[in-house]
Design an enzyme around this catalytic site. Structure first.
Site, PDB file in Angstrom:
ATOM      1  N   ASP A 163      49.218  36.719  52.663  1.00  0.00           N
ATOM      2  CA  ASP A 163      48.326  36.393  51.670  1.00  0.00           C
ATOM      3  C   ASP A 163      47.566  35.272  52.087  1.00  0.00           C
ATOM      4  O   ASP A 163      48.150  34.281  52.958  1.00  0.00           O
ATOM      5  CB  ASP A 163      48.961  35.922  50.291  1.00  0.00           C
ATOM      6  CG  ASP A 163      47.914  36.029  49.026  1.00  0.00           C
ATOM      7  OD1 ASP A 163      47.610  37.008  48.645  1.00  0.00           O
ATOM      8  OD2 ASP A 163      47.574  35.001  48.784  1.00  0.00           O
TER       9      ASP A 163
ATOM     10  N   ARG B 126      50.041  47.322  45.501  1.00  0.00           N
ATOM     11  CA  ARG B 126      50.600  47.934  44.187  1.00  0.00           C
ATOM     12  C   ARG B 126      50.332  49.370  43.902  1.00  0.00           C
ATOM     13  O   ARG B 126      50.972  50.070  43.163  1.00  0.00           O
ATOM     14  CB  ARG B 126      50.494  46.964  43.093  1.00  0.00           C
ATOM     15  CG  ARG B 126      51.247  45.832  43.299  1.00  0.00           C
ATOM     16  CD  ARG B 126      50.745  44.688  42.150  1.00  0.00           C
ATOM     17  NE  ARG B 126      49.370  44.230  42.655  1.00  0.00           N
ATOM     18  CZ  ARG B 126      48.775  43.270  42.280  1.00  0.00           C
ATOM     19  NH1 ARG B 126      49.180  42.767  40.755  1.00  0.00           N
ATOM     20  NH2 ARG B 126      47.469  43.026  42.225  1.00  0.00           N
TER      21      ARG B 126
ATOM     22  N   ARG C  83      43.386  45.355  51.383  1.00  0.00           N
ATOM     23  CA  ARG C  83      44.522  45.590  50.233  1.00  0.00           C
ATOM     24  C   ARG C  83      45.272  46.811  50.430  1.00  0.00           C
ATOM     25  O   ARG C  83      45.685  47.245  49.565  1.00  0.00           O
ATOM     26  CB  ARG C  83      44.451  45.196  48.884  1.00  0.00           C
ATOM     27  CG  ARG C  83      43.861  43.660  48.606  1.00  0.00           C
ATOM     28  CD  ARG C  83      45.071  42.866  48.367  1.00  0.00           C
ATOM     29  NE  ARG C  83      44.649  41.534  47.953  1.00  0.00           N
ATOM     30  CZ  ARG C  83      44.596  40.998  46.893  1.00  0.00           C
ATOM     31  NH1 ARG C  83      45.029  41.447  45.558  1.00  0.00           N
ATOM     32  NH2 ARG C  83      44.345  39.745  46.702  1.00  0.00           N
TER      33      ARG C  83
ATOM     34  N   TYR D 281      41.184  27.483  45.333  1.00  0.00           N
ATOM     35  CA  TYR D 281      42.641  27.741  44.877  1.00  0.00           C
ATOM     36  C   TYR D 281      43.168  26.449  44.746  1.00  0.00           C
ATOM     37  O   TYR D 281      43.987  26.098  43.817  1.00  0.00           O
ATOM     38  CB  TYR D 281      43.336  28.695  45.450  1.00  0.00           C
ATOM     39  CG  TYR D 281      42.917  30.151  45.224  1.00  0.00           C
ATOM     40  CD1 TYR D 281      43.547  30.841  44.132  1.00  0.00           C
ATOM     41  CD2 TYR D 281      42.257  30.690  46.002  1.00  0.00           C
ATOM     42  CE1 TYR D 281      43.135  31.856  43.819  1.00  0.00           C
ATOM     43  CE2 TYR D 281      41.864  32.144  45.703  1.00  0.00           C
ATOM     44  CZ  TYR D 281      42.259  32.721  44.645  1.00  0.00           C
ATOM     45  OH  TYR D 281      41.756  33.955  44.219  1.00  0.00           O
TER      46      TYR D 281
ATOM     47  N   ARG E 243      58.744  45.721  47.147  1.00  0.00           N
ATOM     48  CA  ARG E 243      58.799  44.493  46.575  1.00  0.00           C
ATOM     49  C   ARG E 243      59.871  44.225  45.474  1.00  0.00           C
ATOM     50  O   ARG E 243      60.195  43.266  45.642  1.00  0.00           O
ATOM     51  CB  ARG E 243      57.354  44.543  45.656  1.00  0.00           C
ATOM     52  CG  ARG E 243      57.100  42.908  45.308  1.00  0.00           C
ATOM     53  CD  ARG E 243      55.885  42.855  44.317  1.00  0.00           C
ATOM     54  NE  ARG E 243      56.161  43.742  43.274  1.00  0.00           N
ATOM     55  CZ  ARG E 243      54.922  43.865  42.426  1.00  0.00           C
ATOM     56  NH1 ARG E 243      54.003  43.547  42.422  1.00  0.00           N
ATOM     57  NH2 ARG E 243      55.438  44.769  41.263  1.00  0.00           N
TER      58      ARG E 243
HETATM   59  O1  CP3 Z   1      44.605  43.743  52.818  1.00  0.00           O
HETATM   60  C1  CP3 Z   1      45.858  44.072  53.096  1.00  0.00           C
HETATM   61  O2  CP3 Z   1      46.654  44.860  52.726  1.00  0.00           O
HETATM   62  C2  CP3 Z   1      46.838  42.674  53.448  1.00  0.00           C
HETATM   63  C3  CP3 Z   1      47.412  41.929  52.373  1.00  0.00           C
HETATM   64  C4  CP3 Z   1      46.694  40.697  51.458  1.00  0.00           C
HETATM   65  C5  CP3 Z   1      47.018  40.345  50.573  1.00  0.00           C
HETATM   66  N1  CP3 Z   1      46.434  39.491  49.820  1.00  0.00           N
HETATM   67  C6  CP3 Z   1      48.419  40.852  49.727  1.00  0.00           C
HETATM   68  C7  CP3 Z   1      48.348  40.705  48.324  1.00  0.00           C
HETATM   69  C8  CP3 Z   1      45.371  40.100  51.802  1.00  0.00           C
HETATM   70  C9  CP3 Z   1      44.563  40.329  53.015  1.00  0.00           C
HETATM   71  C10 CP3 Z   1      45.215  39.154  50.819  1.00  0.00           C
HETATM   72  C11 CP3 Z   1      43.746  38.167  50.747  1.00  0.00           C
HETATM   73  C12 CP3 Z   1      43.735  37.583  49.572  1.00  0.00           C
HETATM   74  N2  CP3 Z   1      44.698  37.197  48.680  1.00  0.00           N
HETATM   75  C13 CP3 Z   1      42.714  37.210  49.156  1.00  0.00           C
HETATM   76  C14 CP3 Z   1      41.335  37.443  49.621  1.00  0.00           C
HETATM   77  C15 CP3 Z   1      40.820  38.810  49.615  1.00  0.00           C
HETATM   78  C16 CP3 Z   1      40.102  39.015  48.098  1.00  0.00           C
HETATM   79  O3  CP3 Z   1      40.992  40.031  47.587  1.00  0.00           O
HETATM   80  O4  CP3 Z   1      39.241  38.422  47.581  1.00  0.00           O
HETATM   81  C17 CP3 Z   1      42.912  36.428  47.749  1.00  0.00           C
HETATM   82  C18 CP3 Z   1      41.477  36.000  47.069  1.00  0.00           C
HETATM   83  C19 CP3 Z   1      43.999  36.423  47.605  1.00  0.00           C
HETATM   84  C20 CP3 Z   1      44.701  35.622  46.408  1.00  0.00           C
HETATM   85  C21 CP3 Z   1      45.491  36.448  45.723  1.00  0.00           C
HETATM   86  N3  CP3 Z   1      46.861  36.928  45.994  1.00  0.00           N
HETATM   87  C22 CP3 Z   1      45.499  36.805  44.378  1.00  0.00           C
HETATM   88  C23 CP3 Z   1      44.231  36.230  43.328  1.00  0.00           C
HETATM   89  C24 CP3 Z   1      46.470  37.685  44.000  1.00  0.00           C
HETATM   90  C25 CP3 Z   1      46.805  38.070  42.612  1.00  0.00           C
HETATM   91  C26 CP3 Z   1      45.827  38.984  42.048  1.00  0.00           C
HETATM   92  C27 CP3 Z   1      46.121  40.208  42.778  1.00  0.00           C
HETATM   93  O5  CP3 Z   1      44.694  40.799  42.987  1.00  0.00           O
HETATM   94  O6  CP3 Z   1      46.850  40.891  42.958  1.00  0.00           O
HETATM   95  C28 CP3 Z   1      47.394  37.704  45.031  1.00  0.00           C
HETATM   96  C29 CP3 Z   1      48.709  38.485  45.138  1.00  0.00           C
HETATM   97  C30 CP3 Z   1      48.536  39.496  46.237  1.00  0.00           C
HETATM   98  N4  CP3 Z   1      48.279  39.618  47.487  1.00  0.00           N
HETATM   99  C31 CP3 Z   1      48.954  40.967  45.885  1.00  0.00           C
HETATM  100  C32 CP3 Z   1      48.954  41.531  47.241  1.00  0.00           C
HETATM  101  C33 CP3 Z   1      49.594  42.921  47.626  1.00  0.00           C
HETATM  102  C34 CP3 Z   1      49.740  41.337  44.825  1.00  0.00           C
HETATM  103  C35 CP3 Z   1      50.838  40.851  44.513  1.00  0.00           C
HETATM  104  C36 CP3 Z   1      52.116  41.446  44.025  1.00  0.00           C
HETATM  105  O7  CP3 Z   1      52.403  42.277  44.851  1.00  0.00           O
HETATM  106  O8  CP3 Z   1      52.638  41.640  42.813  1.00  0.00           O
END
Ligand code: CP3
Length: 373
Positions: free
Chosen positions: A90, A44, A40, A171, A53
């Site tokens: 994602d 944010r 990640r 999910y 965003r």
């Molecule tokens: O690593 C990176 O920089 C690449 C981007 C990336 C995102 N999600 C961007 C994202 C990657 C590799 C993921 C993987 C992801 N997404 C996983 C596996 C890794 C982990 O964290 O366990 C999972 C379970 C998700 C599902 C997901 N996506 C959730 C639960 C959420 C919301 C809660 C949270 O932690 O933010 C997201 C949204 C998300 N995906 C955001 C980002 C930057 C935040 C959303 C926003 O910008 O408002």
């Protein structure tokens, strides 16, 4: 513990890169310093991410716009001396393409309009048409172009990724995040036949999705099994690892004559490290509960290791961040032929992280790890 194969001796073709430390460490080749990237890393905690965003209007608006997805992928690389880029997307794009209707309400987690909980919903599941995910492959191509200099030499490699079949199933059945995994585990225990069918479709979808990312230019492929660790021993092997292996067995190992490393990250998977190391992947990602020296003893020279600093360390003072990073590097120990370490966090970086902490982390990794060669 099973016997480890010898370190690779045949020359491994790597793509032209100004910085190939990450790929070298994945393939357990010698490196001058330990490579580092953060799960990640585009997110944010960076004000420039939040501004982009806002321009896109929403998280999905950002992820489905290849130019803006490329922009946020590049943002952490401009600030920090990171050794790899990761595609901005994602894991939930795949179930979305299966027709489940993904949305992110502001300030909340992901939600699916449709859930997969009964016989009819499971029967309707199919590997999605990759054309529905074209925005992801377009983003991969755009990022690769942005990372390349005039001679086609990349700054750092680009990592593509997907969720694991089990994590995606969590999910798809729960309809969003969950605290107790009650619905997905109910289905798993009551109707294992339906669960196996979901996982089989997911595995084939994930394999096709990752191979299409590789063809578009992803130079490594990572499988996020974020919820593998919530399973019981026995259930993990049957419902998570077996399907991660089904993905790995179908993945392209080479593209354009270059090796594509495969990374498996199972959060909470430390207890099953020996089995994960035999899955056929090149790199195993570890969360912060594992000691890297112990992990190295268990895996031998079967795989490289990626991890594993607790993301909450980044809330401490700079000198404390430095000490913890050094402790993690020291726990891996001195580098010997056939070993490989990629520094990372044990899970995604928190949105509340002070960006200055990341500079301390990255610089300390490069500086201290040189003394361990
Ligand atoms: O690593 C990176 O920089 C690449 C981007 C990336 C995102 N999600 C961007 C994202 C990657 C590799 C993921 C993987 C992801 N997404 C996983 C596996 C890794 C982990 O964290 O366990 C999972 C379970 C998700 C599902 C997901 N996506 C959730 C639960 C959420 C919301 C809660 C949270 O932690 O933010 C997201 C949204 C998300 N995906 C955001 C980002 C930057 C935040 C959303 C926003 O910008 O408002």
């Amino acid at each position: 513990m099973s016997t480890a194969p010898a370190a690779p001796t045949a020359p491994i073709a790597l793509p032209p890169l100004a910085n190939d430390r990450f790929l070298r460490a994945c393939l357990r080749l010698p490196t001058d310093a330990t490579p580092v990237w953060l799960m990640r890393q585009a997110g944010r905690y960076l004000p420039e991410y939040r501004a982009t965003r806002d321009v896109a209007g929403s998280f999905m608006g950002l992820a489905t716009n290849p130019e803006l997805a490329c922009e946020v992928t590049m943002q952490p690389l401009r600030r920090y001396d990171l050794d790899a880029a990761i595609l901005f997307s994602d894991i939930l794009t795949v179930p979305d393409a299966m027709g489940l209707g993904l949305s992110f309400a502001a300030g909340e987690g992901p939600k699916f309009a449709k859930v997969v909980r009964d016989e009819a919903a499971v029967a309707a599941l199919a590997v999605p048409d990759m054309d529905k995910l074209r925005y992801v492959f377009d983003a991969v191509r755009t990022i690769r172009r942005e990372l390349s200099d005039a001679n086609g030499v990349g700054k750092v490699p680009l990592i593509g990724f997907s969720g694991s079949p089990w994590t995606l199933a969590c999910y798809m059945v729960e309809g969003g995040g969950s605290d107790d995994y009650r619905l997905v585990k109910t289905l798993m225990y009551q109707r294992p036949d339906l669960m196996h069918r979901i996982l089989a479709v997911n595995a084939d979808a994930v394999a096709l999705y990752l191979n299409t990312q590789i063809e578009a230019g992803a130079q490594a492929a990572m499988i996020f099994d974020s919820w593998g660790g919530v399973l019981a021993d026995g259930a993990f092997q049957q419902f998570s690892l077996a399907y991660t292996k089904r993905v790995l067995s179908q993945l392209k190992r080479e593209h354009d004559g270059h090796r594509i490393p495969h990374i498996v990250f199972t959060k909470g998977g430390g207890l099953w490290l020996d089995e994960i190391a035999d899955s056929g992947c090149d790199v195993v990602g570890l969360d912060w509960t594992m000691n890297l020296c112990r992990a190295r003893q268990i895996t031998g020279d079967r795989v490289a290791l990626q991890g594993n600093l607790d993301p909450n360390v980044l809330f401490a003072q700079p000198e404390q961040v430095r000490e913890q990073v050094i402790q993690t590097l020291d726990s891996f120990g001195r580098h010997t032929p056939g070993c490989g370490h990629i520094f990372n966090l044990g899970h995604g970086i928190s949105q509340f992280t002070p960006p200055e902490s990341v500079s301390v982390l990255v610089d300390t990794v490069h500086e201290h790890s040189r003394t361990l060669r």
